[in-house]
Design a protein around this motif. Structure first.
Motif, short mmCIF file in Angstrom:
data_model
loop_
_atom_site.label_atom_id
_atom_site.label_comp_id
_atom_site.label_asym_id
_atom_site.label_seq_id
_atom_site.Cartn_x
_atom_site.Cartn_y
_atom_site.Cartn_z
N ASP A 15 3.23 -10.34 0.67
CA ASP A 15 2.91 -9.07 1.29
C ASP A 15 4.17 -8.22 1.45
OD1 ASP A 15 1.62 -7.03 2.60
OD2 ASP A 15 1.31 -8.13 4.47
N SER A 17 5.49 -3.77 0.91
CA SER A 17 5.18 -2.41 0.49
C SER A 17 6.44 -1.57 0.67
CB SER A 17 4.02 -1.82 1.32
OG SER A 17 4.35 -1.80 2.70
N TYR A 171 7.69 -8.19 -7.75
CA TYR A 171 7.73 -7.15 -6.73
C TYR A 171 7.82 -5.76 -7.35
CZ TYR A 171 7.83 -10.32 -2.78
OH TYR A 171 7.47 -11.26 -1.84
N ARG A 173 6.29 -4.77 -9.99
CA ARG A 173 4.91 -4.38 -10.30
C ARG A 173 4.15 -4.06 -9.01
NH1 ARG A 173 5.87 -8.52 -13.91
NH2 ARG A 173 4.93 -10.10 -12.57
N ARG A 174 4.33 -4.87 -8.00
CA ARG A 174 3.62 -4.69 -6.72
C ARG A 174 4.02 -3.42 -6.00
NH1 ARG A 174 1.48 -8.85 -2.70
NH2 ARG A 174 1.21 -9.94 -4.66
#
Length: 177
Positions: A15, A17, A171, A173-174
């Motif tokens: 998780d 962002s 990360y 890509r995320r």
């Protein structure tokens, strides 16, 4: 440092962002830990504990506001960076500068454990996936330390042996914006 556990697997990207923060970007990294906030707080502030999982060594306990120094370690290379602890509200909020970056650790009691949220505001654009991969490895080492099965600190180039490249790519890509 050599690691006593050769089968250490930090797991896949988790998780995270990236959110706008004025003129900068903040990486938001969340992990759930089994230990209560007071125990996690010690791991975030005590120099002896930080030296077992963090990407740096600290000159003093981070549990009180004021200036200090963090030393980045990569093999035999040492790089000192100024730090100012801005907030230290045990065991809920720890916030400090790290060079031009700002880190804010939030500890929320969840059941018998802690939801740990790191907000790392990056002064240098485009570093989010690399920073996320580094914190991912650090948090995996922290989890093992807190669970009583330490693997030893992983810093600098040593991270490459533990999947840092794949984590960075995952990360990227995320976190793509």
């Amino acid at each position: 440092m050599r690691h006593p556990t050769t089968d250490f697997d930090p797991g896949p990207p988790g998780d995270a962002s990236v959110v706008p923060d004025g003129d900068a970007w903040t990486l938001v990294f969340v992990r759930d830990l089994r230990q209560p906030p007071e125990r996690v707080w010690r791991a975030l502030t005590d120099p002896g504990e930080l030296d077992q999982w963090a990407p740096f060594a600290v000159a003093r306990d981070l549990g009180a506001p004021g200036d200090t120094t963090l030393t980045m370690i990569d093999g035999d290379t040492r790089l000192e960076q100024p730090v100012t602890v801005l907030r230290a509200e045990a065991p809920r909020v720890l916030e400090y500068t790290w060079g031009e970056d700002r880190l804010r650790w939030e500890l929320d009691a969840e059941g018998g454990g802690t939801r740990l949220t790191l907000r790392h505001t990056l002064a240098q654009p485009g570093m989010d996936a690399m920073v996320a991969a580094g914190w991912h490895l650090c948090m995996a080492v922290l989890r093992r330390l807190l669970d009583g099965t330490p693997v030893g600190v992983i810093r600098g180039r040593d991270a490459l042996a533990y999947g840092w490249d794949d984590l960075r790519d995952g990360y990227a890509r995320r976190l793509a914006r």
